[in-house]
Design a protein around this motif. Structure first.
Motif, PDB file in Angstrom:
ATOM      1  N   SER A 287       0.873  -1.236  -0.185  1.00 38.03           N
ATOM      2  CA  SER A 287       0.076   0.014  -0.118  1.00 38.03           C
ATOM      3  C   SER A 287       1.129   1.028   0.042  1.00 38.03           C
ATOM      4  CB  SER A 287      -1.047  -0.129   1.214  1.00 38.03           C
ATOM      5  OG  SER A 287      -1.545   1.261   1.439  1.00 38.03           O
ATOM      6  N   PRO A 288       0.645   2.080  -1.018  1.00 39.40           N
ATOM      7  CA  PRO A 288       1.377   3.436  -0.931  1.00 39.40           C
ATOM      8  C   PRO A 288       0.979   4.265   0.392  1.00 39.40           C
ATOM      9  CG  PRO A 288      -0.353   3.562  -2.534  1.00 39.40           C
ATOM     10  CD  PRO A 288      -0.269   1.882  -2.085  1.00 39.40           C
ATOM     11  N   SER A 289      -0.155   3.979   0.910  1.00 38.56           N
ATOM     12  CA  SER A 289      -0.297   4.884   2.215  1.00 38.56           C
ATOM     13  C   SER A 289       0.550   4.276   3.293  1.00 38.56           C
ATOM     14  CB  SER A 289      -2.063   4.630   2.516  1.00 38.56           C
ATOM     15  OG  SER A 289      -2.171   3.203   2.705  1.00 38.56           O
ATOM     16  N   LEU A 290       0.864   3.126   3.256  1.00 35.18           N
ATOM     17  CA  LEU A 290       2.050   2.705   4.279  1.00 35.18           C
ATOM     18  C   LEU A 290       3.429   3.046   3.954  1.00 35.18           C
ATOM     19  CD1 LEU A 290       1.092  -1.245   4.888  1.00 35.18           C
ATOM     20  CD2 LEU A 290       1.179   0.692   6.550  1.00 35.18           C
ATOM     21  N   MET A 291       3.668   3.123   2.694  1.00 38.89           N
ATOM     22  CA  MET A 291       5.175   3.495   2.065  1.00 38.89           C
ATOM     23  C   MET A 291       4.978   3.880   0.791  1.00 38.89           C
ATOM     24  SD  MET A 291       8.957   1.435   2.357  1.00 38.89           S
ATOM     25  CE  MET A 291       8.306  -0.030   1.208  1.00 38.89           C
ATOM     26  N   PRO A 292       5.308   5.109   0.404  1.00 36.18           N
ATOM     27  CA  PRO A 292       4.859   5.765  -1.039  1.00 36.18           C
ATOM     28  C   PRO A 292       6.210   5.404  -1.671  1.00 36.18           C
ATOM     29  CG  PRO A 292       4.845   7.321   0.714  1.00 36.18           C
ATOM     30  CD  PRO A 292       5.312   6.256   1.505  1.00 36.18           C
ATOM     31  N   LYS A 293       6.239   5.288  -2.851  1.00 34.79           N
ATOM     32  CA  LYS A 293       7.298   5.209  -4.073  1.00 34.79           C
ATOM     33  C   LYS A 293       8.325   5.976  -3.850  1.00 34.79           C
ATOM     34  CE  LYS A 293       8.172   5.388  -8.814  1.00 34.79           C
ATOM     35  NZ  LYS A 293       7.783   5.392 -10.281  1.00 34.79           N
ATOM     36  N   PRO A 294       9.540   5.685  -3.541  1.00 30.52           N
ATOM     37  CA  PRO A 294      10.727   6.692  -3.390  1.00 30.52           C
ATOM     38  C   PRO A 294      11.057   7.613  -4.751  1.00 30.52           C
ATOM     39  CG  PRO A 294      11.288   4.375  -2.754  1.00 30.52           C
ATOM     40  CD  PRO A 294       9.857   4.264  -3.385  1.00 30.52           C
ATOM     41  N   SER A 295      11.582   8.887  -4.376  1.00 34.40           N
ATOM     42  CA  SER A 295      11.359   9.680  -5.660  1.00 34.40           C
ATOM     43  C   SER A 295      12.580   9.525  -6.537  1.00 34.40           C
ATOM     44  CB  SER A 295      11.672  10.916  -4.915  1.00 34.40           C
ATOM     45  OG  SER A 295      12.841  11.024  -4.320  1.00 34.40           O
ATOM     46  N   ASP A 296      13.608   8.329  -6.220  1.00 32.48           N
ATOM     47  CA  ASP A 296      14.612   8.167  -6.977  1.00 32.48           C
ATOM     48  C   ASP A 296      14.278   6.787  -7.900  1.00 32.48           C
ATOM     49  OD1 ASP A 296      14.750   6.471  -4.859  1.00 32.48           O
ATOM     50  OD2 ASP A 296      17.007   6.820  -4.641  1.00 32.48           O
ATOM     51  N   TRP A 297      13.121   6.222  -7.556  1.00 29.17           N
ATOM     52  CA  TRP A 297      12.807   4.908  -8.431  1.00 29.17           C
ATOM     53  C   TRP A 297      12.096   5.633  -9.833  1.00 29.17           C
ATOM     54  CZ3 TRP A 297       9.958   1.246  -4.805  1.00 29.17           C
ATOM     55  CH2 TRP A 297      10.712   0.447  -4.231  1.00 29.17           C
ATOM     56  N   PRO A 298      12.653   5.362 -10.942  1.00 29.93           N
ATOM     57  CA  PRO A 298      12.221   5.814 -12.401  1.00 29.93           C
ATOM     58  C   PRO A 298      10.759   5.204 -12.559  1.00 29.93           C
ATOM     59  CG  PRO A 298      13.762   3.708 -12.640  1.00 29.93           C
ATOM     60  CD  PRO A 298      13.560   4.137 -10.979  1.00 29.93           C
ATOM     61  N   SER A 299      10.245   5.968 -13.772  1.00 32.51           N
ATOM     62  CA  SER A 299       8.943   5.693 -14.231  1.00 32.51           C
ATOM     63  C   SER A 299       8.472   4.211 -14.469  1.00 32.51           C
ATOM     64  CB  SER A 299       8.475   6.517 -15.345  1.00 32.51           C
ATOM     65  OG  SER A 299       9.352   6.194 -16.448  1.00 32.51           O
ATOM     66  N   HIS A 300       9.544   3.326 -14.657  1.00 32.84           N
ATOM     67  CA  HIS A 300       9.205   1.709 -14.985  1.00 32.84           C
ATOM     68  C   HIS A 300       8.956   1.154 -13.829  1.00 32.84           C
ATOM     69  CE1 HIS A 300      13.650   1.690 -15.060  1.00 32.84           C
ATOM     70  NE2 HIS A 300      13.395   0.378 -14.314  1.00 32.84           N
ATOM     71  N   ILE A 301       9.107   1.678 -12.600  1.00 28.56           N
ATOM     72  CA  ILE A 301       8.713   1.076 -11.236  1.00 28.56           C
ATOM     73  C   ILE A 301       7.517   1.842 -10.719  1.00 28.56           C
ATOM     74  CG2 ILE A 301       9.627   0.559  -8.882  1.00 28.56           C
ATOM     75  CD1 ILE A 301      12.566   0.722 -10.273  1.00 28.56           C
ATOM     76  N   ASP A 302       6.746   1.044 -10.324  1.00 30.44           N
ATOM     77  CA  ASP A 302       5.446   1.276  -9.840  1.00 30.44           C
ATOM     78  C   ASP A 302       5.035   0.731  -8.287  1.00 30.44           C
ATOM     79  OD1 ASP A 302       4.486   3.119 -11.854  1.00 30.44           O
ATOM     80  OD2 ASP A 302       3.996   1.106 -13.105  1.00 30.44           O
ATOM     81  N   VAL A 303       4.172   1.534  -7.386  1.00 34.10           N
ATOM     82  CA  VAL A 303       3.946   0.865  -6.081  1.00 34.10           C
ATOM     83  C   VAL A 303       2.313   1.151  -6.160  1.00 34.10           C
ATOM     84  CG1 VAL A 303       3.946   1.310  -3.692  1.00 34.10           C
ATOM     85  CG2 VAL A 303       5.886   1.632  -4.943  1.00 34.10           C
ATOM     86  N   CYS A 304       1.731  -0.247  -6.455  1.00 32.71           N
ATOM     87  CA  CYS A 304       0.335  -0.206  -6.625  1.00 32.71           C
ATOM     88  C   CYS A 304      -0.540  -0.372  -5.648  1.00 32.71           C
ATOM     89  CB  CYS A 304       0.280  -1.290  -7.949  1.00 32.71           C
ATOM     90  SG  CYS A 304       0.943  -0.870  -9.522  1.00 32.71           S
ATOM     91  N   GLY A 305      -0.131  -1.106  -4.623  1.00 30.06           N
ATOM     92  CA  GLY A 305      -0.993  -1.553  -3.329  1.00 30.06           C
ATOM     93  C   GLY A 305      -1.070  -2.951  -3.264  1.00 30.06           C
ATOM     94  N   PHE A 306      -1.655  -3.480  -2.157  1.00 29.52           N
ATOM     95  CA  PHE A 306      -1.673  -4.894  -1.913  1.00 29.52           C
ATOM     96  C   PHE A 306      -2.639  -5.635  -2.970  1.00 29.52           C
ATOM     97  CE2 PHE A 306      -0.751  -3.162   2.506  1.00 29.52           C
ATOM     98  CZ  PHE A 306       0.285  -4.057   2.665  1.00 29.52           C
ATOM     99  N   PHE A 307      -2.342  -6.841  -3.378  1.00 30.11           N
ATOM    100  CA  PHE A 307      -3.207  -7.733  -4.116  1.00 30.11           C
ATOM    101  C   PHE A 307      -4.087  -8.515  -3.655  1.00 30.11           C
ATOM    102  CE2 PHE A 307       0.362  -8.389  -7.810  1.00 30.11           C
ATOM    103  CZ  PHE A 307       0.596  -6.886  -7.919  1.00 30.11           C
ATOM    104  N   PHE A 308      -5.072  -8.051  -3.378  1.00 31.95           N
ATOM    105  CA  PHE A 308      -6.351  -8.743  -2.545  1.00 31.95           C
ATOM    106  C   PHE A 308      -7.183  -9.681  -3.738  1.00 31.95           C
ATOM    107  CE2 PHE A 308      -5.702  -5.317   0.512  1.00 31.95           C
ATOM    108  CZ  PHE A 308      -5.029  -5.985   1.245  1.00 31.95           C
ATOM    109  N   ARG A 309      -7.484 -10.935  -3.166  1.00 36.63           N
ATOM    110  CA  ARG A 309      -8.631 -11.631  -3.962  1.00 36.63           C
ATOM    111  C   ARG A 309     -10.094 -11.335  -3.491  1.00 36.63           C
ATOM    112  NH1 ARG A 309      -8.284 -17.828  -1.991  1.00 36.63           N
ATOM    113  NH2 ARG A 309      -8.075 -17.428   0.261  1.00 36.63           N
ATOM    114  N   SER A 310     -10.792 -11.638  -3.972  1.00 38.77           N
ATOM    115  CA  SER A 310     -12.384 -11.489  -3.450  1.00 38.77           C
ATOM    116  C   SER A 310     -12.452 -12.492  -2.224  1.00 38.77           C
ATOM    117  CB  SER A 310     -13.494 -11.793  -4.536  1.00 38.77           C
ATOM    118  OG  SER A 310     -13.091 -11.028  -5.522  1.00 38.77           O
TER     119      SER A 310
END
Length: 811
Positions: A287-310
Motif C-alpha cells: 500500500s502506498p499509504s504505508l510506504m510511498p514510492k521513493p522519488s529516485d525510482w524511475p517511471s518503469h517502477i510502480d507501487v500499486c497496493g496490495f493484491f487482494f482476492r475477493s
C-alpha cells in the motif's frame, strides 16, 4: 560419492564475510560500509539520482486490446502464490490466457481459482524449513555438513528447468499448446530474465518487498554499519551488496542452465544487478499509504497496493462457528507455511502467553502442526486447520503471525492490530513497517520469543490506540485497488507497437514473414497458421519475431579492470578445460557397467553352454574395453580442443574487446557521456558498431584537446582551462586508441556472436516448433474459424500493397 559444498569463492577470496559483510543470527547481512572493500565497491556503483518525471501516483488505467499468453512464475509459500492468483484472475478479465507456474503442492489452489497451472518443481515446505535454519544468504556450517545447501541448489536447478518448460509446454491436463507471449514473475524465481531472453518477450517483475536500489531506505535484508559514508548512499549500496552475495551462491547454477537454453554465460560483474541494468519493469504490491514510492525510482517502477482476492464464499465448520459465538472475540495466532524445528515447545509458549492474559485465541496449526496431532480445543483456545484469512480476520480482535506480506496485508485490510514474529526474508521489514505506524509493537524475532514478551505484545495490540491506528490504515486502503493498478502497470510497460499482428490486431505477433529483403509482415500464431494451411506462405518463410530482444553486455569501467577481468575469465576457462582433460575420462570410466563383462551366467549347467558363455564374455569384455578407451580418448580430445579454443578466443577476441571497451569508458570517469552505438548481435552489427565507434572516436578524440579547455574555461575560468586540458589530453589518447582498436575488436566480437548463434540453435528450433504447433491448434479452434476469411483477405490486400520495413502498409 558425496558432492562438496558450493564454493563461495569470490566471497572467500576477497574476505567479504570477514571485512565487508557478515550474516547475523536473524539472517540479515551486517554490511560495514567503512571497510576498504565496500568503499571500493561503492566507486563501481553509479550514483542514484532523483527522477523528476517519475510517477509517484498509482498507474492510470491503460487499455491493452491484445490477448496474450501470460505465464506467472512464483517461488515461495502459499502466501507468496495467493496474490498472484488474484492478479491472474484480473488479467483474465482483460482477455489474457494466464498460467501460474509454481510448486506442485499448490496445484489445486491454482486450478480451483480458474487458472492454468504448471508445476516447476521444488518443495516449499523443505524450502521454508531450510530458510528457518538459514535465514540469511550464507548457510550455517551445520547445513553445509548435513548436505542441505547442496539439496537447495539442486532444487533451484530443478525450478529453473521447470520455469522454462512452463513457457513452452502444453497444458498438462488439457494438452492445449501454450507458448508464452509475456512473463510476470517474483524475483526469487530467478529464471525470469533468462526465459524472456530466450523467447525475446516482455518481462515484468512484481514483489512484496523492496528489491530496487534506492536512497530512501536500505535493503530489507541488510543491517548497515557505517560512520563516514553518506547515509543515503549507504542505503543505495546495500542493494548491490545483497545482490552480489545472492549471485555468488547461484551464479554457477544459472549459467549452467543458460547453456542448456543456448544462451551465453553471464559475466560475474553483470549477474547481480541484471534487472536494474536492463530496466526491467517492476511493480511493488504494497500500500502506498504505508510506504510511498521513493522519488529516485524511475517511471518503469510502480507501487500499486496490495493484491487482494475477493472474499471467498466460505462456510465455517460447526465447531469453529460455535467457538466464535460463545465468547469474546479471540486473537488469531498462526505462522502459515513456516516449518518450526520444535512445534511442541512453540505451542507451550503460546499457551502460556494466552493464559497469562486471560484472552481467547485461535491457533492455526499451519505446516508446523502446532498443538500436535491430538490437539483438543476448549473454550479458551481453538486449533484451526484451514480457513481463509479474508473470512476469519473480520472476526478476531488482533492477529499474531510471521509477517508474510500476504498475511500482513490481510490483517491491515480489515483493520486488525498486528504482532509480527519474523523468521526470515521480508518479515522483519513488515514488522518494522507495522510498528512505525503504531499498528502493533516492535517485531519480536522468533529466536527471541518467550511467553512474557509475547503476552506484552498482544496486550499492546488490544489497546484502543493500536486498534484505532489499524482502522485508520484500513480506511485508507479501502480506496486502493492494487490488482487492477498492477494490471495497468503491466499493460503500460508492454511494447504494444511491436506486439500487434498486422492481420489480426487483437493477437500478438510472434512471426516475421519476409516479403522481400527490405520488407516484412508481423503475424500472430493463428494468422500464420491459417496462411500456411491455405498455402499462402511456407513455414520456412517465417522467422521468429523478437518483440523484446534482451542483450546482456559485459560492461567495462576502464582499460585496467577490463584487461584484468578478461584475463581472469580466459584463465578460468582454460584451467577448467585443462582439468577436464583428466576428469572427463574419469567420468566415462564411472559410467561403464563393469558387471556386463566381469561375470558369466552362473545358471548354465552344460559344459558347451559354459564354454560359449566364456567366449562371449571374453568378446564382450574386449568390446567394452574398446568402447571405454574410445570414450575416454574422445573426452580428453574434446577438452583439449576446448582449452585451445578458449585461449585463442581470449587472446584474439576477448582481450582486444576488453581494452577497446575500457578505453571507450574512460570519459565516463570524469563526467562525460559515452555514445551508445547499439548492441552487437552478429557480424553485421559488429561491423556497424566498429564504423560508428571509429568515426565518433576519431572526431571527438582529435577535437577534445581544444573543446575541453574551452568548456572548462567557460565554467571555471583558468582553473577550468587546466582541468579541460587534462581531460582533452586523456580523451584524445583514449578515444583515438579505442577507435583504432575497435576496428578489429568489434567485428571479431560480432563474428563470434554469429558463430555462436549458428552452432547453438536447438532452443530456437524448439521455440519454432512450439509456436507452429500452437498456431495449428488455434486454426482449428473457434478463433481460427471466426477470423479465417478475414486473415486471408487482409493478407491478399497486403500482398498487393507495398509494405514499409516497420511493418505498416503504405496506406
Amino acid at each position: 560419492m558425496e558432492e562438496p559444498p558450493p564454493r563461495y569463492s569470490l566471497l572467500e577470496a576477497i574476505g567479504w564475510s570477514k571485512e565487508g559483510a557478515s550474516v547475523k543470527d536473524d539472517g540479515r547481512i551486517e554490511v560495514d560500509l567503512d571497510s576498504s572493500l565496500c568503499k571500493t565497491v561503492a566507486k563501481l556503483i553509479p550514483h542514484s539520482h532523483e527522477h523528476p518525471d517519475s510517477e509517484t501516483a498509482a498507474p492510470l488505467p491503460f487499455d491493452c486490446d491484445i490477448q496474450l499468453n501470460v505465464v506467472i512464475q512464483v517461488v515461495g509459500s502459499r502466501g507468496d502464490v495467493q496474490p498472484f492468483i488474484a492478479l491472474g484472475n484480473e488479467l483474465q478479465k482483460h482477455g489474457h490466457r494466464v498460467r501460474i507456474a509454481t510448486h506442485g503442492v499448490f496445484k489445486s489452489f491454482v486450478r480451483d481459482s480458474g487458472l492454468e497451472f504448471y508445476p516447476i518443481g521444488g518443495d516449499p515446505s523443505e524450502l521454508m524449513a531450510y530458510m528457518v535454519k538459514n535465514p540469511g544468504l550464507i548457510p550455517q556450517m551445520k547445513s553445509l555438513r548435513d548436505g542441505e545447501i547442496q539439496r537447495k541448489r539442486s532444487m533451484v536447478a530443478e525450478m529453473l528447468r521447470g520455469c522454462w518448460h512452463s513457457c513452452i509446454d502444453d497444458d498438462q491436463e488439457s494438452d492445449e499448446p501454450f507458448v508464452a507471449d509475456a512473463i510476470i514473475a517474483n524475483p526469487p524465481s530467478f529464471a525470469h530474465i533468462h526465459c524472456a531472453q530466450a523467447l525475446s518477450i516482455p518481462l515484468h517483475l512484481m514483489f512484496t518487498m523492496p528489491w530496487s536500489s534506492t536512497r530512501s531506505f536500505p535493503h530489507p535484508l541488510a543491517n548497515l554499519k557505517y560512520s563516514t559514508t553518506e547515509p543515503k548512499m549507504a542505503n543505495y549500496i546495500s542493494y548491490s551488496v545483497v545482490e552480489w552475495m545472492t549471485w555468488q551462491g547461484l551464479g554457477d547454477i544459472i549459467n549452467e542452465w543458460r547453456a542448456s537454453l543456448d544462451l551465453e554465460p553471464i559475466p560475474v560483474t553483470e549477474g547481480p544487478n541484471l534487472a536494474e541494468t536492463l530496466k526491467v519493469p517492476f511493480t511493488y504490491c504494497w500500500s502506498p499509504s504505508l510506504m510511498p514510492k521513493p522519488s529516485d525510482w524511475p517511471s518503469h517502477i510502480d507501487v500499486c497496493g496490495f493484491f487482494f482476492r475477493s472474499v471467498p464464499d466460505y462456510s465455517p465448520p460447526a465447531d469453529l462457528e460455535s467457538f466464535l459465538r460463545r465468547g469474546s472475540r479471540p486473537v488469531y495466532i498462526g505462522f502459515g507455511s513456516i516449518v518450526i524445528d520444535e512445534p511442541a515447545a512453540m505451542t507451550s509458549m503460546l499457551l502460556d502467553a494466552i493464559k497469562s492474559l486471560g484472552v481467547r485465541a485461535i491457533i492455526s496449526r499451519g505446516w508446523s502442526k502446532l498443538g500436535g496431532e491430538n490437539a483438543c480445543s476448549d473454550d479458551q483456545v481453538f486449533y484451526l486447520d484451514d480457513c481463509p484469512h479474508e473470512w476469519l480476520f473480520q472476526r478476531v480482535d488482533a492477529v499474531v503471525h510471521h509477517g508474510g506480506a500476504g498475511t500482513t496485508a490481510c490483517g491491515l485490510r480489515f483493520g486488525r492490530s498486528t504482532v509480527i514474529i519474523p523468521f526470515f526474508g521480508d518479515q522483519l521489514f513488515w514488522g518494522n513497517m507495522v510498528a512505525s505506524r503504531g499498528l502493533g509493537p516492535k517485531p519480536i524475532p522468533y529466536k527471541s520469543l518467550y511467553a512474557q514478551n509475547l503476552a506484552e505484545a498482544i496486550q499492546f495490540c488490544l489497546q484502543p490506540d493500536a486498534q484505532l491506528a489499524a482502522l485508520d490504515v484500513a480506511n485508507q486502503m479501502v480506496h486502493e485497488d492494487g490488482v487492477s493498478q498492477a494490471v495497468a502497470s503491466f499493460h503500460r510497460n508492454l511494447p504494444l507497437d511491436k506486439m500487434r499482428c498486422q492481420l489480426l490486431p487483437s493477437e500478438p505477433a510472434v512471426w516475421r514473414f519476409r516479403k522481400s529483403s527490405k520488407t516484412s509482415l508481423s503475424l500472430s500464431k493463428v494468422a500464420a497458421g491459417v496462411l500456411v494451411e491455405y498455402s499462402r506462405i511456407k513455414l520456412s518463410d517465417l522467422h521468429l519475431h523478437e518483440v523484446n530482444p534482451i542483450h546482456i553486455q559485459n560492461r567495462r569501467w576502464d582499460p585496467v579492470t577490463g584487461i584484468t577481468s578478461s584475463l581472469l575469465g580466459t584463465a578460468t576457462d582454460v584451467l577448467q578445460a585443462s582439468g577436464d582433460i583428466f576428469y572427463r575420462p574419469y567420468q566415462e570410466l564411472r559410467r561403464v557397467p563393469h558387471s556386463n563383462y566381469e561375470h558369466s551366467d552362473s545358471r548354465t549347467s552344460s559344459i558347451t553352454s559354459l564354454t560359449a558363455n566364456s567366449v562371449n564374455s571374453h568378446e564382450g569384455k574386449k568390446d567394452s574395453k574398446l568402447k571405454m578407451t574410445g570414450s575416454t580418448l574422445k573426452g580428453s580430445a574434446k577438452s583439449a580442443g576446448r582449452m585451445v579454443g578458449f585461449w585463442y578466443k581470449g587472446m584474439l577476441v576477448d582481450m582486444p574487446l576488453a581494452v577497446s571497451d575500457g578505453l571507450r569508458a574512460v570519459p565516463r570517469l570524469y563526467g562525460d557521456e559515452v555514445k551508445d552505438h547499439g548492441n552487437i548481435r552478429d557480424w553485421k552489427s559488429g561491423a556497424t558498431f566498429a564504423g560508428k565507434s571509429f568515426v565518433h572516436g576519431m572526431a571527438e578524440g582529435l577535437t577534445d584537446i581544444f573543446s575541453q579547455p574551452y568548456k572548462g574555461g567557460q565554467k571555471e575560468g583558468a582553473k577550468g582551462v587546466i582541468k579541460g586540458l587534462a581531460k582533452g589530453t586523456l580523451g584524445t589518447t583514449t578515444k583515438v586508441s579505442s577507435a583504432a582498436l575497435g576496428l578489429i575488436a568489434y567485428p571479431a566480437h560480432g563474428m563470434m556472436k554469429s558463430l555462436y548463434t549458428a552452432t547453438h540453435c536447438k532452443t530456437r528450433k524448439h521455440i519454432i516448433q512450439a509456436r507452429a504447433k500452437e498456431g495449428k491448434y488455434l486454426v482449428d479452434s473457434p478463433k481460427g474459424e471466426i477470423h479465417r476469411q478475414s486473415i486471408l483477405r487482409k493478407f491478399e490486400a497486403h500482398q498487393r500493397q507495398p509494405i514499409d520495413p516497420h511493418g505498416s502498409s503504405s496506406n
